[in-house]
Design an enzyme around this catalytic site. Structure first.
Site, PDB file in Angstrom:
ATOM      1  N   ASP A 191      14.372  18.363 -14.414  1.00 42.76           N
ATOM      2  CA  ASP A 191      12.938  17.815 -14.804  1.00 42.76           C
ATOM      3  C   ASP A 191      12.056  19.020 -14.390  1.00 42.76           C
ATOM      4  O   ASP A 191      11.403  18.727 -13.502  1.00 42.76           O
ATOM      5  CB  ASP A 191      13.085  16.746 -13.622  1.00 42.76           C
ATOM      6  CG  ASP A 191      14.042  15.894 -13.303  1.00 42.76           C
ATOM      7  OD1 ASP A 191      14.415  15.277 -14.556  1.00 42.76           O
ATOM      8  OD2 ASP A 191      14.573  15.527 -12.300  1.00 42.76           O
ATOM      9  N   ASP A 227       5.031  17.051 -11.284  1.00 43.07           N
ATOM     10  CA  ASP A 227       4.333  17.165 -12.632  1.00 43.07           C
ATOM     11  C   ASP A 227       2.862  18.001 -11.966  1.00 43.07           C
ATOM     12  O   ASP A 227       2.247  17.753 -11.046  1.00 43.07           O
ATOM     13  CB  ASP A 227       3.648  15.985 -13.068  1.00 43.07           C
ATOM     14  CG  ASP A 227       2.767  16.027 -14.053  1.00 43.07           C
ATOM     15  OD1 ASP A 227       2.951  16.596 -15.104  1.00 43.07           O
ATOM     16  OD2 ASP A 227       1.288  15.915 -13.863  1.00 43.07           O
ATOM     17  N   GLY A 240      19.407   4.222  -7.169  1.00 43.63           N
ATOM     18  CA  GLY A 240      19.629   2.765  -7.302  1.00 43.63           C
ATOM     19  C   GLY A 240      18.415   1.875  -6.634  1.00 43.63           C
ATOM     20  O   GLY A 240      18.833   0.673  -6.813  1.00 43.63           O
ATOM     21  N   ASN A 285       9.112   1.227 -11.424  1.00 45.31           N
ATOM     22  CA  ASN A 285       9.685   2.109 -10.308  1.00 45.31           C
ATOM     23  C   ASN A 285       8.500   3.305 -10.338  1.00 45.31           C
ATOM     24  O   ASN A 285       8.595   3.925 -11.251  1.00 45.31           O
ATOM     25  CB  ASN A 285      11.189   2.493 -10.757  1.00 45.31           C
ATOM     26  CG  ASN A 285      11.836   3.333  -9.708  1.00 45.31           C
ATOM     27  OD1 ASN A 285      11.379   3.490  -8.446  1.00 45.31           O
ATOM     28  ND2 ASN A 285      12.849   3.722  -9.960  1.00 45.31           N
ATOM     29  N   ALA A 286       8.114   3.376  -9.186  1.00 45.53           N
ATOM     30  CA  ALA A 286       7.053   4.535  -9.028  1.00 45.53           C
ATOM     31  C   ALA A 286       8.032   5.741  -8.920  1.00 45.53           C
ATOM     32  O   ALA A 286       7.782   6.607  -7.718  1.00 45.53           O
ATOM     33  CB  ALA A 286       6.202   4.502  -7.853  1.00 45.53           C
ATOM     34  N   ILE A 287       8.400   6.343  -9.615  1.00 44.71           N
ATOM     35  CA  ILE A 287       8.754   7.844  -9.927  1.00 44.71           C
ATOM     36  C   ILE A 287       8.426   8.180 -11.387  1.00 44.71           C
ATOM     37  O   ILE A 287       7.937   7.675 -12.166  1.00 44.71           O
ATOM     38  CB  ILE A 287      10.378   7.657  -9.767  1.00 44.71           C
ATOM     39  CG1 ILE A 287      11.197   7.177 -10.884  1.00 44.71           C
ATOM     40  CG2 ILE A 287      10.784   7.217  -8.413  1.00 44.71           C
ATOM     41  CD1 ILE A 287      12.575   7.480 -10.670  1.00 44.71           C
ATOM     42  N   ASP A 288       8.817   9.545 -11.357  1.00 41.81           N
ATOM     43  CA  ASP A 288       8.693  10.408 -12.656  1.00 41.81           C
ATOM     44  C   ASP A 288       7.122  10.300 -13.174  1.00 41.81           C
ATOM     45  O   ASP A 288       6.708  10.154 -14.177  1.00 41.81           O
ATOM     46  CB  ASP A 288       9.489   9.578 -13.883  1.00 41.81           C
ATOM     47  CG  ASP A 288      10.896  10.213 -13.734  1.00 41.81           C
ATOM     48  OD1 ASP A 288      11.241  10.476 -12.666  1.00 41.81           O
ATOM     49  OD2 ASP A 288      11.589   9.698 -14.341  1.00 41.81           O
ATOM     50  N   SER A 294      10.824   4.527 -14.338  1.00 38.31           N
ATOM     51  CA  SER A 294      12.181   4.830 -14.766  1.00 38.31           C
ATOM     52  C   SER A 294      12.970   3.422 -14.618  1.00 38.31           C
ATOM     53  O   SER A 294      12.841   2.867 -13.469  1.00 38.31           O
ATOM     54  CB  SER A 294      12.811   5.733 -13.670  1.00 38.31           C
ATOM     55  OG  SER A 294      14.276   5.885 -13.519  1.00 38.31           O
ATOM     56  N   TRP A 301      13.856  -0.487 -14.523  1.00 36.02           N
ATOM     57  CA  TRP A 301      12.953  -1.498 -14.296  1.00 36.02           C
ATOM     58  C   TRP A 301      11.897  -1.754 -15.116  1.00 36.02           C
ATOM     59  O   TRP A 301      10.726  -1.649 -14.798  1.00 36.02           O
ATOM     60  CB  TRP A 301      12.152  -1.027 -12.841  1.00 36.02           C
ATOM     61  CG  TRP A 301      13.230  -1.331 -11.720  1.00 36.02           C
ATOM     62  CD1 TRP A 301      13.203  -2.626 -10.926  1.00 36.02           C
ATOM     63  CD2 TRP A 301      14.339  -0.534 -10.913  1.00 36.02           C
ATOM     64  NE1 TRP A 301      14.165  -2.261  -9.981  1.00 36.02           N
ATOM     65  CE2 TRP A 301      14.849  -1.424  -9.869  1.00 36.02           C
ATOM     66  CE3 TRP A 301      14.726   0.737 -11.233  1.00 36.02           C
ATOM     67  CZ2 TRP A 301      15.879  -0.921  -9.065  1.00 36.02           C
ATOM     68  CZ3 TRP A 301      15.937   1.207 -10.441  1.00 36.02           C
ATOM     69  CH2 TRP A 301      16.235   0.340  -9.336  1.00 36.02           C
ATOM     70  N   GLU A 355      12.785   6.585 -19.106  1.00 39.04           N
ATOM     71  CA  GLU A 355      11.994   7.055 -17.769  1.00 39.04           C
ATOM     72  C   GLU A 355      11.352   8.499 -18.458  1.00 39.04           C
ATOM     73  O   GLU A 355      11.326   8.783 -19.548  1.00 39.04           O
ATOM     74  CB  GLU A 355      13.042   7.293 -16.944  1.00 39.04           C
ATOM     75  CG  GLU A 355      14.364   8.358 -17.205  1.00 39.04           C
ATOM     76  CD  GLU A 355      15.222   8.206 -16.019  1.00 39.04           C
ATOM     77  OE1 GLU A 355      15.255   7.520 -15.035  1.00 39.04           O
ATOM     78  OE2 GLU A 355      16.358   9.229 -16.297  1.00 39.04           O
TER      79      GLU A 355
END
Length: 321
Positions: free
Chosen positions: A42, A100, A118, A153-156, A172, A174, A209
């Protein structure tokens, strides 16, 4: 994405049934040759104001690599010496994912996610630095969170300044890719900000995602990683792209199919030794756009490594060299 976020074994089975790319292997260029510390996941890459390059990634407390020429990369430790205490609300190890990196208002801004396998009990945080180098970061806490009752989903995270405002894409599985507006002063989500929906897949587990948005000409281009990462040589990650005249969408591919309906032009997929290409970001270096991503090296036991390709534009769409 970091560890695969599949809630059940059944979801993994769904991924195995997803259609493979229709493109021949010869359609994709190999990444440019690099030396030194190639292992990464990533990646986010930037040319520093002081000269040279830095890359941050999932692993460690946001692992750091530095380079003078974008060819020889050296290990530079981690962004942070130790995890901030609040990270442990989201996993037991204080493990951050998918950073980021950007430069704004005289400071470097590093966004990242903390979560567990998960689950969408997740948070995006932010830190700032005067130099962008590891060991100089000050953490400022949570930017945006998601919980088990949320459809996202609060990622990436990935941040873009557009239309006079500051925005953050994220997501991601969801139901896919989302966007919220940020306060440019704090770098955090505006209270009550609308959560825009930018891209998804038609069927669960909505395997999309790692968004990243770039402006070129009159369009905003949404890059995202589709299918499954984190399985070494069995990974099926690939990068798709769509565009919009508005940063909040709607995004469509070159056939006009909306990304909210599973659209997206295939930009890069695994080929030869370069398996599971994804976890992408875009950076600009002296007038040239570059795509940074990871791949799993089939000639090195599926080790994740840094991929870099020149990103050019043809007839209003990105292509790789």
């Amino acid at each position: 994405m970091k560890p695969i976020r599949l809630a059940t074994v059944a979801a993994a089975a769904v991924l195995a049934l997803l259609p493979a790319t229709a493109h021949a292997d010869t359609a994709y260029p190999d990444p440019r040759p690099i030396t030194g510390q190639q292992i990464i996941h990533d990646p986010t890459v930037a040319r520093l104001q002081s000269g040279g390059y830095v890359a941050y990634s999932t692993g460690g407390v946001l692992g750091a690599r530095v380079s003078k020429d974008m060819r020889q990369w050296d290990d530079a430790g981690n962004a942070f010496a130790a995890p901030p205490g609040w990270w442990y609300q989201y996993n037991d190890t204080g493990d951050p994912w998918a950073p980021d990196l950007s430069f704004r208002d005289g400071r470097y801004w590093l966004y990242y996610a903390v979560s567990s396998w998960g689950t969408n009990h997740s948070a995006i945080g932010v830190a700032t630095s005067p130099t962008g180098l590891p060991g100089t970061w000050t953490d400022h806490g949570k930017v945006f969170t998601s919980g088990k009752s949320d459809p996202y989903n609060a990622i990436d995270p990935a941040v873009i300044h557009a239309e006079g405002r500051l925005w953050m894409t994220f997501g991601s599985y969801w139901t896919g890719i989302r966007m919220v507006e940020l306060d440019p002063g704090t770098g955090k989500a505006k209270p009550g900000a609308e959560v825009h929906h930018l891209a998804t897949r038609p069927d669960a587990p909505y395997a999309v995602e790692g968004p990243y948005i770039v402006r070129h000409g009159r369009y905003y281009y949404l890059f995202a990683s589709y299918d499954a990462c984190c399985a070494g040589v069995n990974s099926t990650y690939k990068i798709r792209v769509g565009r919009s005249t508005s940063v909040t969408g709607p995004y469509t591919d070159s056939t006009g199919k909306p990304l909210l309906e599973g659209g997206g032009d295939l930009l890069l997929a695994g080929h030869g030794r370069y398996v599971g290409t994804g976890g992408e970001s875009v950076f600009r270096d002296r007038g040239q756009d570059w795509l940074a991503y990871h791949y799993y090296d089939a000639q090195d036991n599926g080790t994740p490594k840094l991929g870099l390709n020149r990103l050019s534009w043809k007839s209003g769409w990105p292509e790789l060299r």
